[in-house]
Design a protein around this motif. Structure first.
Motif, PDB file in Angstrom:
ATOM      1  N   VAL A  15      45.285 -27.904  34.117  1.00 58.96           N
ATOM      2  CA  VAL A  15      46.619 -27.974  34.702  1.00 58.96           C
ATOM      3  C   VAL A  15      47.545 -28.813  33.829  1.00 58.96           C
ATOM      4  O   VAL A  15      48.750 -28.553  33.733  1.00 58.96           O
ATOM      5  CB  VAL A  15      46.532 -28.538  36.129  1.00 58.96           C
ATOM      6  CG1 VAL A  15      47.913 -28.766  36.711  1.00 58.96           C
ATOM      7  CG2 VAL A  15      45.754 -27.571  37.012  1.00 58.96           C
ATOM      8  N   CYS A  17      47.601 -28.990  30.639  1.00 65.41           N
ATOM      9  CA  CYS A  17      48.022 -28.297  29.422  1.00 65.41           C
ATOM     10  C   CYS A  17      49.337 -27.571  29.672  1.00 65.41           C
ATOM     11  O   CYS A  17      49.612 -27.137  30.773  1.00 65.41           O
ATOM     12  CB  CYS A  17      46.977 -27.280  28.983  1.00 65.41           C
ATOM     13  SG  CYS A  17      45.411 -27.976  28.503  1.00 65.41           S
ATOM     14  N   GLU A  18      50.107 -27.396  28.646  1.00 66.44           N
ATOM     15  CA  GLU A  18      51.365 -26.662  28.751  1.00 66.44           C
ATOM     16  C   GLU A  18      51.235 -25.317  28.048  1.00 66.44           C
ATOM     17  O   GLU A  18      50.560 -25.198  27.022  1.00 66.44           O
ATOM     18  CB  GLU A  18      52.502 -27.456  28.108  1.00 66.44           C
ATOM     19  CG  GLU A  18      52.983 -28.630  28.939  1.00 66.44           C
ATOM     20  CD  GLU A  18      53.669 -28.206  30.224  1.00 66.44           C
ATOM     21  OE1 GLU A  18      54.221 -27.091  30.281  1.00 66.44           O
ATOM     22  OE2 GLU A  18      53.625 -29.007  31.187  1.00 66.44           O
ATOM     23  N   HIS A  19      51.883 -24.327  28.609  1.00 61.97           N
ATOM     24  CA  HIS A  19      51.931 -23.032  27.939  1.00 61.97           C
ATOM     25  C   HIS A  19      52.908 -23.090  26.762  1.00 61.97           C
ATOM     26  O   HIS A  19      53.868 -23.862  26.784  1.00 61.97           O
ATOM     27  CB  HIS A  19      52.416 -21.946  28.902  1.00 61.97           C
ATOM     28  CG  HIS A  19      51.431 -21.589  29.966  1.00 61.97           C
ATOM     29  ND1 HIS A  19      50.180 -21.126  29.679  1.00 61.97           N
ATOM     30  CD2 HIS A  19      51.524 -21.614  31.321  1.00 61.97           C
ATOM     31  CE1 HIS A  19      49.548 -20.874  30.822  1.00 61.97           C
ATOM     32  NE2 HIS A  19      50.326 -21.175  31.825  1.00 61.97           N
ATOM     33  N   PRO A  20      52.700 -22.253  25.770  1.00 62.72           N
ATOM     34  CA  PRO A  20      53.691 -22.188  24.690  1.00 62.72           C
ATOM     35  C   PRO A  20      54.939 -21.457  25.170  1.00 62.72           C
ATOM     36  O   PRO A  20      54.898 -20.705  26.142  1.00 62.72           O
ATOM     37  CB  PRO A  20      52.968 -21.376  23.606  1.00 62.72           C
ATOM     38  CG  PRO A  20      52.024 -20.504  24.367  1.00 62.72           C
ATOM     39  CD  PRO A  20      51.599 -21.307  25.562  1.00 62.72           C
ATOM     40  N   ALA A  21      56.009 -21.696  24.488  1.00 67.99           N
ATOM     41  CA  ALA A  21      57.259 -21.008  24.838  1.00 67.99           C
ATOM     42  C   ALA A  21      57.398 -19.751  23.980  1.00 67.99           C
ATOM     43  O   ALA A  21      56.998 -19.750  22.817  1.00 67.99           O
ATOM     44  CB  ALA A  21      58.441 -21.928  24.605  1.00 67.99           C
ATOM     45  N   PRO A  22      57.932 -18.685  24.545  1.00 70.01           N
ATOM     46  CA  PRO A  22      58.184 -17.500  23.719  1.00 70.01           C
ATOM     47  C   PRO A  22      59.208 -17.811  22.636  1.00 70.01           C
ATOM     48  O   PRO A  22      59.933 -18.808  22.720  1.00 70.01           O
ATOM     49  CB  PRO A  22      58.750 -16.484  24.714  1.00 70.01           C
ATOM     50  CG  PRO A  22      58.406 -17.000  26.067  1.00 70.01           C
ATOM     51  CD  PRO A  22      58.322 -18.482  25.932  1.00 70.01           C
ATOM     52  N   PHE A  23      59.267 -16.946  21.655  1.00 70.89           N
ATOM     53  CA  PHE A  23      60.206 -17.200  20.555  1.00 70.89           C
ATOM     54  C   PHE A  23      61.653 -17.140  21.062  1.00 70.89           C
ATOM     55  O   PHE A  23      61.954 -16.493  22.055  1.00 70.89           O
ATOM     56  CB  PHE A  23      59.987 -16.217  19.414  1.00 70.89           C
ATOM     57  CG  PHE A  23      60.351 -14.789  19.728  1.00 70.89           C
ATOM     58  CD1 PHE A  23      61.663 -14.352  19.672  1.00 70.89           C
ATOM     59  CD2 PHE A  23      59.364 -13.871  20.049  1.00 70.89           C
ATOM     60  CE1 PHE A  23      62.002 -13.043  19.953  1.00 70.89           C
ATOM     61  CE2 PHE A  23      59.692 -12.556  20.329  1.00 70.89           C
ATOM     62  CZ  PHE A  23      61.012 -12.140  20.279  1.00 70.89           C
ATOM     63  N   ARG A  24      62.495 -17.820  20.352  1.00 68.17           N
ATOM     64  CA  ARG A  24      63.916 -17.854  20.672  1.00 68.17           C
ATOM     65  C   ARG A  24      64.707 -17.531  19.423  1.00 68.17           C
ATOM     66  O   ARG A  24      64.238 -17.749  18.310  1.00 68.17           O
ATOM     67  CB  ARG A  24      64.330 -19.237  21.161  1.00 68.17           C
ATOM     68  CG  ARG A  24      63.833 -19.555  22.540  1.00 68.17           C
ATOM     69  CD  ARG A  24      64.701 -18.858  23.579  1.00 68.17           C
ATOM     70  NE  ARG A  24      64.020 -18.742  24.839  1.00 68.17           N
ATOM     71  CZ  ARG A  24      64.265 -17.806  25.749  1.00 68.17           C
ATOM     72  NH1 ARG A  24      65.185 -16.882  25.493  1.00 68.17           N
ATOM     73  NH2 ARG A  24      63.620 -17.757  26.877  1.00 68.17           N
ATOM     74  N   ALA A  25      65.914 -17.047  19.630  1.00 65.58           N
ATOM     75  CA  ALA A  25      66.791 -16.806  18.489  1.00 65.58           C
ATOM     76  C   ALA A  25      67.121 -18.136  17.830  1.00 65.58           C
ATOM     77  O   ALA A  25      67.300 -19.151  18.505  1.00 65.58           O
ATOM     78  CB  ALA A  25      68.064 -16.113  18.950  1.00 65.58           C
ATOM     79  N   ASP A  27      69.378 -20.808  15.402  1.00 65.15           N
ATOM     80  CA  ASP A  27      70.800 -21.141  15.328  1.00 65.15           C
ATOM     81  C   ASP A  27      71.253 -20.867  13.904  1.00 65.15           C
ATOM     82  O   ASP A  27      70.866 -21.565  12.978  1.00 65.15           O
ATOM     83  CB  ASP A  27      71.030 -22.610  15.695  1.00 65.15           C
ATOM     84  CG  ASP A  27      72.511 -22.946  15.746  1.00 65.15           C
ATOM     85  OD1 ASP A  27      73.329 -22.016  15.572  1.00 65.15           O
ATOM     86  OD2 ASP A  27      72.849 -24.122  15.956  1.00 65.15           O
ATOM     87  N   TYR A  28      72.047 -19.847  13.749  1.00 64.69           N
ATOM     88  CA  TYR A  28      72.455 -19.443  12.404  1.00 64.69           C
ATOM     89  C   TYR A  28      73.866 -19.906  12.072  1.00 64.69           C
ATOM     90  O   TYR A  28      74.400 -19.560  11.028  1.00 64.69           O
ATOM     91  CB  TYR A  28      72.361 -17.925  12.274  1.00 64.69           C
ATOM     92  CG  TYR A  28      70.982 -17.412  12.635  1.00 64.69           C
ATOM     93  CD1 TYR A  28      69.920 -17.569  11.748  1.00 64.69           C
ATOM     94  CD2 TYR A  28      70.733 -16.824  13.860  1.00 64.69           C
ATOM     95  CE1 TYR A  28      68.648 -17.133  12.076  1.00 64.69           C
ATOM     96  CE2 TYR A  28      69.466 -16.372  14.198  1.00 64.69           C
ATOM     97  CZ  TYR A  28      68.424 -16.525  13.311  1.00 64.69           C
ATOM     98  OH  TYR A  28      67.165 -16.096  13.636  1.00 64.69           O
ATOM     99  N   GLY A  29      74.503 -20.660  12.980  1.00 67.08           N
ATOM    100  CA  GLY A  29      75.844 -21.133  12.700  1.00 67.08           C
ATOM    101  C   GLY A  29      75.839 -22.239  11.660  1.00 67.08           C
ATOM    102  O   GLY A  29      74.814 -22.873  11.397  1.00 67.08           O
ATOM    103  N   SER A  30      76.990 -22.468  11.052  1.00 65.03           N
ATOM    104  CA  SER A  30      77.072 -23.503  10.015  1.00 65.03           C
ATOM    105  C   SER A  30      78.047 -24.589  10.444  1.00 65.03           C
ATOM    106  O   SER A  30      78.963 -24.361  11.226  1.00 65.03           O
ATOM    107  CB  SER A  30      77.528 -22.886   8.689  1.00 65.03           C
ATOM    108  OG  SER A  30      78.706 -22.150   8.879  1.00 65.03           O
TER     109      SER A  30
END
Lengths: 365, 909
Positions: A15, A17-25, A27-30
Motif C-alpha cells: 500500500v 508503494c506509489e504507482h508510476p504516472a503516465p507520460f505527459r506532454a 514543456d516546449y515553450g521558451s
C-alpha cells in the motif's frame, strides 16, 4: 504465523508503494528572446504584431498578433512574458467555422488589471472585406476577456459632430476614464483594380467617462488633428502629437492648460508619443503607416537618442511603450529597404519595402 | 456396473432439474438391517422439512438452489441423520442415500452423496460451468473472464454470435441490456465473491429462457450461511517496477452470515481502479522525442474505476415459503484515451455506465409443486462525452467521486431545443501546440470533439414459474412480462449550433413491452429422456416511437431434446429455435455499430422484428475414468433476420436498419476434463468452428420487412462471408496443481497453481483500398494472426493468528506476447505504412504551410535549421509534420494487453 506476519508487513509495504504516472506532454515553450541582449527581437511573426501594452506590474506584454496559422486572417491578443519567450496565452474571438475576420486590438490595462480593447469583426461571406462590419470599444478583465462591457460602438458621432470610424492609442486616465484618438478611416485605391489601402487620420482626442450607466464622451480642447495620445503619471495630464507637427504637447485637465513639452524641429511629424518619468518617446520621419525613427528624449538633460542599430537592416518603429517601471521599452518595429530609382543622375522615385512589424524589447540605459 | 446403473435409474426416476438455477436432491432411505426401505421418513433441507419418502423409501427435493446444503432425515424409531455439505449444482441431480439404524443402536452413519452431470441423461443442455471456488483459484478476475474460458467463447461472443446475442440469468431472473447489448456492456457486474457458480449454456437451454441466440450465462448467487464468515482481499501491482506497474488496485470485502430466524445475509463490495484500464502491448515509438518512450505501456487518460456492491437477504417466511431479496449497484467510470488528445488529454472523452438491479424472489416449494415468483427492476445509464473537470485520483486510479460531463443536464432532459445551440461549456477543438512536433496537425487541444451521448434503459420484469413433478414426467410452465423504458440523446459537434453541416440532436423516449410464456415437459423412459418445450415471445416497441407502424412482433420457439445412455456414454440430440428482440438502439435514429457491416448509418427502423436462430446439436458425454470426463458437441446454428444496415436512397451516407442478414455457424467442441483431484487437474477445450453470414437467403422476398414507404431501399449483394467472430480454431488449456502440505520444502507446502493457456486462430477482417471506398475481396475474407496467451496464478496459504489467508501472484500474458487483435483495413497491418504516413504528413503540411515564429508555442528549435527564429518552408516544416504523422499513426490499440502482474493478499475470517 511467521508467514502471516510477513504477509501483513508485505501488505503494508504494497500500500505504501506509489504507482508510476503516465507520460505527459513536455514543456516546449521558451523563456527569453532568441538572441538575448539589450535590444532584442521578441517576435518573428510573418503577420503583423502591433499595439503592445504592458500588463500591471510589468507581468507581461499583451499585443495584437496576426494569426498566420488561420486562413481568416484574425488578429488576437497574445500575452508574452515580460522578458520575451513563448506566447503564454491567446485571447481570440474566433468562430470555429473560420467564416469571419475577428480583430482584437489596442489593449490597454488599468492599474487594477482591467483591460480595455477594441474588437472588430467582418464576415467573409462575400470575399475579403475592406472594412469591419462591427467595431466596439469594450471593457473586460484578463481572467474573462470575452466577458465584456461595450463602452462604445464604432463608428459614432463625436461631440464635435465628426464621425469617428476608428480609435487608437487607448489610455487609462482613471479607473473610470479613458482617453484615445478618434480617427477617420479611408480605404483609397490607387487604381480601380488595385488593392485598397487603409488610411487612418487622427481627428481629435476623446475622453470617455464610463463611471455612470451611460459612458460620456468629451473632446479634449486643442487636440484637433491629434495623431497620438499618452497618459501622464496621474490621470490629470495627457501628452499628444498632431499631424504634421514636430511638437509634443501636454494638456492638464484640472487647469485646462496646454503646453509644448518638446519640439523635434526641424524634424517633422512627431507621433506615437509616450512619457515615462523623465523620458519622452516618440516616432518621427518614415511613413505614418510603416513607422519611423524612434527618439528617446531625456526631458531633464534634453538629450535625444535612439535604440542601437539592429543587425540585418533598418528598423522603423511604431508604438513605443515603456514598462511601468521605466526600465524597458517594447516597441513595434519592421525591417525596411528603401530602393531609390535613378535615371542617370536624376532621382525620380523611391519605393519602400517593409516586412510585417514585430515586437522588440529595449532595455533602457 | 450394477451400482452405476442403479444410480442412473434412480436419477431417471427422479424429477429432472431442467431449470437452470436450481438442482434437485434425490435419494433413498433404508434401514441398515435388512436393507428395507423406510416409508414416510421426513427429509429436510437446511432446517426445513420438505419431503417424505415413498413406499420404496425414495424421496426427492426439487428446485434446490445451487450451492452447499444440509440434508437431514428423521423417522420415528430411528435416529436422525445429517449430511452436511451436499453440493447441488444448477441443472443437476444430487443423490443422497441414507442408511439408518434403529434409534437405540449406536452404529456409524452411512451416507452416500453422488452427482454426475456428465452421465445424467436428464441434463440436455450443453453446460460449461465454473464455481465460485474455481474462480478464486484461476487467474481470472471477473465473471466475464471466467465465462470466456468456455469452449466456443471469443470474449463475450459465443459460438460465432455477435456481442449481445447472449442472455444473462441471475438466480433465475433474466437480465438483459436490451438497448445496446451488441455495442455496450450489461451495466451490472456480479462480484465473484457472491457467486456459487456460473455457467455458460450454449444449446438446449430450457424454454423458460429466451432473449438469446448464442448462449445463456447462468449465475447463481449464494445465500447467507449459518455462521458469520468473511473475506477481505487486496491486490495490486504496486510492488512491481517498470512497465509491470500499470496502476492496478483492487479491494474486495465480503461477509455473510445468519440474521436470526433462519434469515441470512450476504454483502460484497468489490472496487477496482486501474491507471490504464486498457493497457496495450504496442511497440515503443521510434522517435526518442515521443514522451511515450518513458513508459510505453501506461497510457495517460486511460484510467478506469469500477465499484460493485451487492447485498442479498434470504428470509424464510414459514412453511414452504422463502423470500430472497437481492440488490446490486455497479458503477464503471473510464477516462478514454484518444490519440488526437495525446498531448492535451483534459479534452479527451470519458464514459460512465451505472447499473442497478433489485430483485425479489418468493418461492413456494413442496414435494410436488414448486412455484417461483420473481420481480426485478433493472436500470442502466450510459454517458459519454467530455468531463467538466478532470477527476483527481485519491488512491491509485480511484477517485471516489462521480464523473460530471459537459451538457449532462441537457442530455438527461433530452432538451433538443436547448441543444440546438452550442452546448455551454464546450469550446471548439483546435490543433494543440503541446506536442513535441509543434505543428498544427493531427493532435487536438483547446476543446473536446463535442460529442455527447446519453441513454437510459429501465426494465421492470415479473416472472412466474411453476414446476410440477410426476412419476415419469415433469412439467414446467410459466411466463414473464417486462415493461421497458428507453431514453436516448445524442449530439455531435456540440460546440457549434445546429446548421447545414451540424446535424440536429437526436432523442427518443419510448416504452416497449415484452412478454413470454412457455411450457416444457420432460418424460423419462427406462433408458432415455425426452424433453420438449415451446416458448412464445413477443415485443412491442410501443406507440410513442416515431415511425412505428407495426404492433407487437411475435415468435414461437419450439425446443426438443432426446438423450439416452449408450455403452456408458450419454448421447444427447437437441434442436431448438431461439429468438431475441433487436437492440432497441436500432429502432431509433442514432449512430452505432451494427451486426455484420461497419458502414455508417443514421436512420433507425422502428419496425424491426425478432432476430432468430435455429440450432441442431449432437452431444456425446462419457466418463472414461472415475476422474475424467469427455464431452463432444457438434452443432449447426442457422441465424436469421439479423439486424444490419443497408444504404437508403442514393446518398451513400444514408442508411437504415433492417432484419437483413443471415448466417450459419457450424462447429464442434471437444472438452476433456479432470477436476482437481489428488493434487492436480486439467481441462482441455478445443473448438472448431465456421461462422458465415450472408445478406440474403432463398426466402428473401418473403422474410424481408418492407423498410421504407418510398421503397428505395437498395438490396445488398448476394454474397457469403465470415462473421466477425468466426474463430476457426481455439484451444483452452487449464491446469491446476497443489503441493501437499506434507511434501517439499516449507515455503512450497500448500502452494497452489493454476495456469490457463489459450491459443486461437485469427478473427476475420475486411480489407479495403487505401481510400477506403473499395473492398478488396469479400467482407471478412482476410484473417488476423493467431493469438496466444498464458496466464498463471500462484497461491500460498498463510495464517495470521486465528485467521486463514493467502498470498498470491496473478500473472496475465505471462510470456508478454505481442498479440495483434486488429489491423488497419487499408494495409492489413497494424501500421499505416511509411508511404501513407508520408502522404499524411504532406497533406497536413499543405494545409498549414505557414511559418512558425519563435514566440509561438509551436516553435521547436531543433527544426529551425538556419536559426533565424522562423521555421518556414518545406525543408524546415515537413520533418515536423512527418514526425507528428508517425506519432499519430501509432497503432496502439491494435495490440492486446501486455504482461500484467498483481500481488494479492487475502484474509478469510
Amino acid at each position: 504465523m511467521r508467514a502471516g506476519r510477513a504477509a501483513l508487513w508485505l501488505a503494508a509495504a504494497v500500500v505504501a508503494c506509489e504507482h508510476p504516472a503516465p507520460f505527459r506532454a513536455g514543456d516546449y515553450g521558451s523563456e527569453g528572446p532568441l538572441a538575448p541582449g539589450p535590444f532584442a527581437r521578441l517576435t518573428y511573426n510573418a503577420e503583423t504584431d502591433r499595439t503592445p501594452a504592458w500588463m500591471p506590474a510589468a507581468a507581461g506584454i499583451l499585443y495584437s498578433a496576426g494569426r498566420a496559422d488561420r486562413a481568416d486572417g484574425d488578429h488576437c491578443l497574445a500575452q508574452l512574458p515580460p522578458g520575451g519567450g513563448s506566447i503564454r496565452r491567446w485571447i481570440c474571438r474566433t468562430t470555429a467555422s473560420d467564416d469571419s475576420i475577428n480583430v482584437l486590438d489596442e489593449p490597454a490595462f488599468a492599474a487594477d488589471g482591467r483591460l480595455a480593447y477594441v474588437r472588430a469583426t467582418a464576415p467573409l461571406t462575400f470575399g475579403r472585406p475592406i472594412a469591419p462590419l462591427a467595431q466596439e470599444l469594450v471593457l473586460a478583465t484578463l481572467d474573462a476577456p470575452q466577458t465584456v462591457r461595450v463602452l462604445r460602438s464604432i463608428p459614432y458621432t463625436a461631440p464635435s459632430n465628426r464621425v469617428h470610424q476608428g480609435i487608437s492609442h487607448l489610455q487609462w486616465l482613471s479607473p473610470t476614464r479613458l482617453a484615445y484618438v478618434g480617427e477617420a478611416v479611408d480605404y483609397p485605391r490607387a487604381c480601380s483594380s488595385c488593392v485598397p489601402d487603409t488610411v487612418r487620420t487622427g481627428l481629435e482626442i476623446i475622453t470617455l467617462d464610463f463611471g455612470g450607466a451611460t459612458p460620456i464622451l468629451a473632446i479634449v480642447p486643442g487636440t484637433d488633428s491629434a495623431t497620438s495620445v499618452a497618459a501622464g503619471a496621474t490621470g490629470d495630464t495627457i501628452y499628444f502629437t498632431r499631424n504634421g507637427d514636430s511638437r509634443v504637447f501636454q494638456y492638464v485637465f484640472s487647469s485646462s492648460r496646454l503646453d509644448t513639452v518638446y519640439d523635434f524641429a526641424p524634424l517633422q511629424n512627431a507621433r506615437d508619443v509616450q512619457v515615462r518619468g523623465n523620458h519622452l518617446f516618440a516616432v518621427l520621419g518614415g511613413r505614418a503607416e510603416l513607422g519611423g525613427d524612434l527618439h528617446i528624449v531625456n526631458l531633464v538633460t534634453g538629450t535625444d537618442s535612439g535604440p542601437p542599430l539592429a543587425a540585418g537592416g533598418t528598423l522603423w518603429y511604431q508604438r513605443p511603450t515603456p514598462s511601468p517601471d521605466g526600465q524597458h521599452l517594447v516597441v513595434q518595429a519592421r525591417m525596411v529597404d528603401i530602393v531609390l530609382h535613378f535615371n542617370g543622375e536624376i532621382l525620380i522615385s523611391a519605393d519602400t519595402f517593409a516586412t510585417a512589424s514585430d515586437l522588440w524589447l529595449y532595455r533602457l540605459p | 456396473v450394477t451400482r452405476r446403473l442403479a444410480v442412473l435409474l434412480l436419477a431417471l426416476s427422479a424429477a429432472p432439474a431442467a431449470a437452470q438455477t436450481n438442482g434437485s436432491v434425490v435419494g433413498r432411505v433404508r434401514q441398515r438391517e435388512g436393507n428395507t426401505p423406510i416409508v414416510g421418513a421426513q427429509v429436510g433441507l437446511d432446517g426445513r422439512w420438505l419431503a417424505l419418502t415413498d413406499t420404496a423409501g425414495y424421496y426427492r427435493i426439487r428446485e434446490v438452489r445451487s450451492g452447499w446444503h444440509l440434508v437431514t432425515v428423521r423417522a420415528i424409531g430411528f435416529e436422525t441423520l445429517r449430511r452436511d455439505s451436499v453440493l447441488v449444482r444448477a441443472g443437476q441431480v444430487s443423490l443422497v442415500n441414507f442408511t439408518v439404524d434403529v434409534y437405540t443402536i449406536d452404529r456409524p452413519i452411512v451416507v452416500e452423496a453422488y452427482a454426475d452431470s456428465i452421465l445424467d441423461p436428464a441434463q440436455v443442455a450443453t453446460v460449461q460451468r465454473i464455481s465460485g471456488e474455481e474462480l478464486r483459484r484461476f487467474p481470472v478476475t471477473t465473471l466475464d473472464e471466467a465465462v470466456a474460458l468456455s469452449a466456443g467463447a471469443v470474449g463475450e461472443s459465443y459460438r460465432g454470435g455477435r456481442l449481445g446475442q447472449q442472455a444473462f440469468v441471475l438466480d433465475g431472473l433474466g437480465v438483459k441490456n436490451q438497448l445496446d447489448a451488441s455495442t455496450g456492456p450489461l451495466g451490472v457486474r456480479i462480484p465473484p465473491d457472491i457467486l456459487t457458480e456460473a455457467s455458460l449454456v450454449t444449446n438446449g437451454f430450457s424454454a423458460r429462457y429466451g432473449q438469446a441466440l448464442s448462449g445463456l450465462i447462468n449465475v447463481v448467487t449464494r445465500d447467507g450461511g449459518d455462521r458469520w464468515t468473511g473475506r477481505a482481499a487486496f491486490e495490486s501491482d504496486r510492488p512491481f517496477w517498470g512497465s509491470a506497474d500499470l496502476g492496478l488496485d483492487r479491494s474486495v470485502v465480503s461477509v455473510d452470515g445468519p440474521l436470526g430466524g433462519g434469515a441470512g445475509l450476504v454483502a460484497v463490495l468489490d472496487a477496482e481502479g486501474r491507471l490504464d484500464a486498457d493497457p496495450v502491448n504496442a511497440p515503443p515509438p521510434t522517435d526518442s522525442r515521443d514522451p511515450r518512450n518513458g513508459n510505453p505501456t501506461l497510457l495517460p487518460h486511460n484510467s478506469g474505476e469500477r465499484y460493485d456492491a451487492a447485498l442479498k437477504l434470504r428470509a424464510p417466511l414459514g412453511g414452504p415459503h422463502t423470500l430472497r431479496l437481492f440488490g446490486l449497484r455497479s458503477v464503471d467510470q473510464r477516462l478514454l484515451y484518444d490519440a488526437a488528445y495525446k498531448y492535451d488529454d483534459r479534452w479527451a472523452p470519458a464514459r460512465r455506465v451505472t447499473g442497478d438491479l433489485l430483485s425479489a424472489h418468493l418461492q413456494r416449494a413442496t414435494n410436488k409443486v414448486t412455484a417461483d415468483l420473481r420481480v426485478g427492476y433493472f436500470t442502466r445509464e450510459f454517458l459519454r462525452g467530455p468531463l467538466t473537470e478532470q477527476p483527481p485520483y485519491r488512491f491509485g486510479a480511484l477517485t471516489g467521486r462521480t464523473f460530471r460531463f459537459v451538457g449532462e443536464d441537457v442530455a438527461r432532459a433530452q432538451d433538443t431545443v436547448a441543444a440546438a445551440g452550442p452546448i455551454t461549456g464546450l469550446a471548439a477543438p483546435d490543433f494543440t501546440d503541446r506536442s513535441p512536433w509543434g505543428v498544427p496537425a493531427f493532435f487536438l487541444g483547446s476543446g473536446p470533439r463535442g460529442d455527447l451521448a446519453w441513454n437510459r434503459y429501465r426494465e421492470l420484469r415479473g416472472q412466474l414459474d411453476f414446476s410440477v413433478g410426476g412419476p415419469t414426467t415433469d412439467v414446467y410452465f410459466g411466463g414473464e412480462v417486462s415493461r421497458q423504458r428507453v431514453r436516448t440523446f445524442q449530439r455531435v459537434l456540440g460546440y457549434l449550433p445546429v446548421g447545414d453541416s451540424v446535424p440536429p440532436p437526436t432523442a427518443s423516449d419510448f416504452s416497449p413491452t415484452s412478454a413470454a410464456a412457455y411450457v416444457e415437459g420432460q418424460a423419462h423412459g427406462r433408458d432415455f429422456v425426452v424433453t420438449a418445450g415451446l416458448r412464445y415471445d413477443q415485443f412491442d416497441p410501443g406507440t410513442n416511437l416515431p415511425g412505428a407502424r407495426l404492433g407487437a412482433r411475435r415468435s414461437i420457439n419450439p425446443r426438443f431434446g432426446f438423450s439416452t445412455v449408450l455403452k456408458g456414454a450419454t448421447v444427447v440430440v437437441s434442436w431448438g429455435r431461439f429468438s431475441q428482440a433487436p437492440d432497441f438502439q436500432y429502432l431509433v435514429d442514432a449512430a452505432f455499430d451494427d451486426t455484420l457491416r461497419t458502414g455508417r448509418f443514421r436512420r433507425g427502423n422502428p419496425n424491426l422484428g425478432f432476430e432468430d436462430a435455429t440450432q441442431y446439436e449432437f452431444s456425446l458425454r462419457a466418463r472414461p475414468t472415475p476422474n475424467t470426463t469427455v464431452r463432444v458437441n457438434v452443432f449447426n446454428k442457422v441465424l436469421d433476420g439479423l439486424v444490419a444496415s443497408v444504404p437508403l436512397g442514393l446518398d451513400a451516407d444514408s442508411t437504415i436498419f433492417g432484419n437483413l442478414d443471415f448466417g450459419n455457424v457450424k462447429g464442434a467442441e471437444v472438452i476433456l476434463d479432470r477436476p482437481l483431484v489428488d493434487f492436480w487437474g486439467v481441462r482441455i477445450a478445443y473448438t472448431l468452428q465456421s461462422a458465415t453470414g450472408t445478406a440474403t437467403n432463398a426466402f428473401d422476398l418473403l422474410r424481408r420487412i418492407r423498410l421504407d414507404p418510398a421503397g428505395d431501399t437498395i438490396d445488398p449483394a448476394r454474397v457469403e462471408f465470415p462473421l466477425d467472430y468466426d474463430r476457426r480454431h481455439s484451444v483452452t488449456l487449464i491446469g491446476q496443481g497443489r503441493v501437499p502440505d506434507s511434501v517439499g520444502p516449507r515455503p512450497f507446502r500448500g502452494l497452489e497453481a493454476a495456469t490457463i493457456v489459450r491459443f486461437s486462430s485469427g478473427l476475420p477482417f475486411t480489407m479495403t483500398n487505401m481510400t477506403g471506398d473499395t473492398l478488396i475481396g469479400l467482407p471478412n475474407s482476410h484473417r488476423l494472426p493467431p493469438l496466444l496467451t498464458v496466464d498463471m496464478l500462484l497461491r500460498r496459504p498463510v495464517r495470521v493468528g486465528r485467521w486463514r489467508g493467502s498470498l498470491y501472484v496473478d500473472a496475465r500474458n505471462l510470456l508478454n506476447r505481442r498479440n495483434i487483435e486488429s489491423v488497419r483495413r487499408d494495409t492489413g497491418e497494424p501500421d499505416l505504412g511509411e508511404q501513407e504516413v508520408a502522404a499524411m504528413a504532406e497533406r497536413a503540411y499543405q494545409a498549414h504551410p505557414e511559418g512558425i515564429p519563435y514566440e509561438s508555442r509551436r516553435y521547436r528549435s531543433f527544426a529551425d535549421a538556419n536559426g533565424d527564429g522562423l521555421i518556414v518552408g518545406h525543408d524546415e516544416l515537413y520533418p515536423l509534420f512527418l514526425a507528428a504523422a508517425r506519432d499519430f499513426a501509432q497503432p496502439l490499440f491494435s495490440y492486446g494487453p501486455p504482461r500484467t502482474l498483481r500481488l494479492g493478499i487475502e484474509l478469510i475470517f
